[in-house]
Design an enzyme around this catalytic site. Structure first.
Site, short mmCIF file in Angstrom:
data_model
loop_
_atom_site.label_atom_id
_atom_site.label_comp_id
_atom_site.label_asym_id
_atom_site.label_seq_id
_atom_site.Cartn_x
_atom_site.Cartn_y
_atom_site.Cartn_z
CB SER A 178 -0.97 -0.07 1.20
OG SER A 178 -1.93 0.92 1.14
CG ASP B 185 -7.33 -2.06 -3.62
OD1 ASP B 185 -7.86 -1.19 -2.90
OD2 ASP B 185 -6.15 -2.43 -3.47
CG HIS C 185 -5.97 -1.68 0.03
ND1 HIS C 185 -5.38 -1.31 -1.16
CD2 HIS C 185 -5.23 -1.10 1.01
CE1 HIS C 185 -4.31 -0.55 -0.91
NE2 HIS C 185 -4.20 -0.42 0.40
C1 MLT Z 1 -1.34 6.09 -0.17
O1 MLT Z 1 -1.74 7.08 0.41
O2 MLT Z 1 -0.15 5.82 -0.32
C2 MLT Z 1 -2.38 5.19 -0.74
O3 MLT Z 1 -3.61 5.81 -0.78
C3 MLT Z 1 -2.47 3.91 0.01
C4 MLT Z 1 -2.83 4.14 1.44
O4 MLT Z 1 -4.02 4.20 1.75
O5 MLT Z 1 -1.94 4.28 2.24
#
Ligand code: MLT
Length: 208
Positions: free
Chosen positions: A108, A158, A189
């Site tokens: 992520s 996701d 996710h």
């Molecule tokens: C991010 O902010 O890098 C992406 O949206 C993934 C997350 O939720 O951290």
């Protein structure tokens, strides 16, 4: 000014100096402990280097600032990417692991900064496993990633990372010359057992 010090964990392999090193990069709200077990199971003979993201969103550590979900602060992303690259180089000297055998494993937000490392600091990583990543930014000039192995996995359902976005990242990295494998799974996710196994098999077939 960048500060290459991060709160982190380093777990050496018995063959420290010749082993690959997994750079473990957690998701939003995670910390340096999160991916240690995962890393150990993914590549049992690797050193593990696991930093904690320095940016706080409320109480949640991240690797770079965002303005909203999926909308990144590009100045901060650039700065933090550079800082993380310095951290890796500094730690290679401190712990005496091979700086040419660093393989990122990011989930992520951690996968997004790993993708940013590939695009901005292409020499830091030997390879990358990007779990639920999106395009961090589109560079004006593509880096040379010729032959660099990259495993991407994504969920078709996701809610945070649109499938088209992961596809766009795969295309971008492929255009830069990376050897990209894109693995789809039906879920969201969360990391699935099946994609973990796919990543493990992919890693086991490579000679780092
Ligand atoms: C991010 O902010 O890098 C992406 O949206 C993934 C997350 O939720 O951290």
């Amino acid at each position: 000014m960048t500060d290459p010090a991060f709160i982190h964990r380093f777990v050496p392999a018995p063959t420290l100096a010749t082993a690959p090193t997994l750079l473990l990069l957690h998701g939003t709200g995670g910390n340096e402990e999160d991916l240690l077990d995962l890393g150990q199971s993914l590549l049992p003979d690797a050193n593990l280097l696991s930093p904690r993201g320095k940016v706080l969103e409320g109480a949640m550590p991240r690797f770079f600032r965002r303005l909203a979900e999926g909308v990144f602060d590009l100045e901060d992303l650039k700065f933090r990417t550079h800082e993380l690259a310095e951290f890796v180089t500094t730690m290679a000297q401190a712990y005496r692991f091979n700086p040419h055998k660093v393989v990122a494993v990011g989930y992520s937000n951690g996968a997004n900064i790993a993708a940013s490392l590939l695009l901005q600091e292409p020499n830091v990583l030997r390879a990358a496993v990007l779990l639920h990543a999106m395009v961090p930014f589109v560079p004006n000039t593509l880096p040379d990633l010729t032959g660099k192995p990259v495993f991407l996995s994504a969920g078709r359902a996701d809610p945070i990372v649109a499938p088209e976005n992961t596809q766009q990242l795969a295309t971008l990295l492929g255009q830069a010359g990376a050897d990209v494998v894109l693995h789809w799974q039906p879920g969201g996710h969360q990391l699935s057992r099946e994609e973990f196994e796919a990543a493990r098999t992919w890693l086991s077939k490579r000679d780092f």
